[in-house]
Scaffold this motif. Sequence first.
Motif, PDB file in Angstrom:
ATOM      1  N   ASP A 175       0.845  -1.188   0.000  1.00 19.74           N
ATOM      2  CA  ASP A 175       0.000   0.000   0.000  1.00 19.74           C
ATOM      3  C   ASP A 175       0.882   1.239   0.000  1.00 19.74           C
ATOM      4  OD1 ASP A 175       0.947   0.350   2.602  1.00 19.74           O
ATOM      5  OD2 ASP A 175      -0.948  -0.117   3.571  1.00 19.74           O
TER       6      ASP A 175
ATOM      7  N   ASP B 268      -0.731   3.730  -3.489  1.00 19.74           N
ATOM      8  CA  ASP B 268      -0.840   2.274  -3.479  1.00 19.74           C
ATOM      9  C   ASP B 268      -0.285   1.724  -4.781  1.00 19.74           C
ATOM     10  OD1 ASP B 268      -2.229   2.568  -1.080  1.00 19.74           O
ATOM     11  OD2 ASP B 268      -4.199   2.448  -2.054  1.00 19.74           O
TER      12      ASP B 268
ATOM     13  N   THR C  64      -3.727  -2.836  -5.311  1.00 20.52           N
ATOM     14  CA  THR C  64      -5.115  -2.483  -5.606  1.00 20.52           C
ATOM     15  C   THR C  64      -5.755  -3.435  -6.600  1.00 20.52           C
ATOM     16  OG1 THR C  64      -4.552  -0.159  -5.217  1.00 20.52           O
ATOM     17  CG2 THR C  64      -6.616  -0.597  -6.371  1.00 20.52           C
TER      18      THR C  64
END
Length: 428
Positions: free
Chosen positions: A159, A188, A193
Amino acid sequence: MQTAQETALLVVEWARDGRFEEIAALFAPPLRAALSAQTLRAAWLAETAGTGSVTDLGEPSCETLRPDLIRVSVPVICERGEFTAVMSVDSAGLLNGLRLAPPACEPWAPPSYALPDAFEEHDVTVGAGALAVSGTVTVPRGDGPWPGVVLLSGGGPFDRDATSGPNKPLKDIAWGLASRGVAVLRHDKVTFTHAAEVAAADDFTMTREYVPHAVAAVRLLQEEPRVDSARVFVAGHSMGGKVAPRVAEAEPSVAGVVILAGDAEPMHRAAVRVVGHLAALAPGPHSEAALAEITRQAAVVETSLSTGTPRADLPFGLPASYWLDLSSYDPVATAAGLDKPLLILQGGRDYQVTVADDLSLWREGLAGRPDVTIRIHEADDHLFFPGTGPSTPAGYAAPQHVDAAVIADVAAWLEGATHSAVDDPDRP
């Protein structure tokens, strides 16, 4: 049929006994694309190298994520510590997710050098389309214009804070620099993601993992009203440092590059060295098997890599496209071709990216460049956490912060980056 709890306990018992192929047989298709038995073996070795052999299992806890998916957390008690195996088990008894995490800990607290009243933050979207990611801009209070830095984290699905157990090293750096008058954008990673989409892509590369979002982040930060658009830099940690010269090559407006423990040794060779180090910390048949497997896979990269090489024959389950891109990229030569100042920082206790194996290549390839500054922080490990004695994976599990001296070095270098910076041979 087994319950989710029973499946999770069985998986941990199999991992303890080295039965990683049997665990992989329980992977649902999305997880199978993202994680191999060999990668899981290496992750288990890295975890138990610090904590020692498994001595007991704690009581599993369950959380319903949706009607057909349950998250199970199994405490794993070891000779010198513990960690948690976290799994998502679907209604068919297949694993949709699996990770090894530190035990529950106190929330992250700001380092002493961060002054939250000195800056403000807002979120942004980095990139466009289906693979856009979220990020945070941290801007000092006041009119500016402030210099800016885009932070890039290391390899893997991190992240924006590069969260690792209780620690957030990129947040440390962002807040530390913003307290010293530097605007920072961190985001991120696409592998965090959009993990499933990336894992399924057989043409994924290191360049695609970093460069499009990094370039978009540079341009976003340049548009911030209190940021000096002519003084936006890129600072990468670990693989982020390795790829930072390529980002600066792709985006000529980048003012300079900061490389924090950036690896220069070919990654397949480094993987053998690091797994060998971990195997020495936790000797035994499982460690020997992990070292033998990574050595075999590295040899494939070295001698017979092609577009058709199966993932199973390559380190970390990454596709051939990724390794071909790495093989074609020389970070030191790319950095040497940049007409931009560079700051290279290295931890003296780092066993992943080392003074002997990596920093020596940066020094050799950039020798004679008056705009290159190199510093070694002797007490620091790979995450620039200060300490004493040999660094081990267990050292990352305790709550810590990036060395204040590293923050000071970066801030001071940014302040004078438009002037000639000479590597001082008398300073370690």
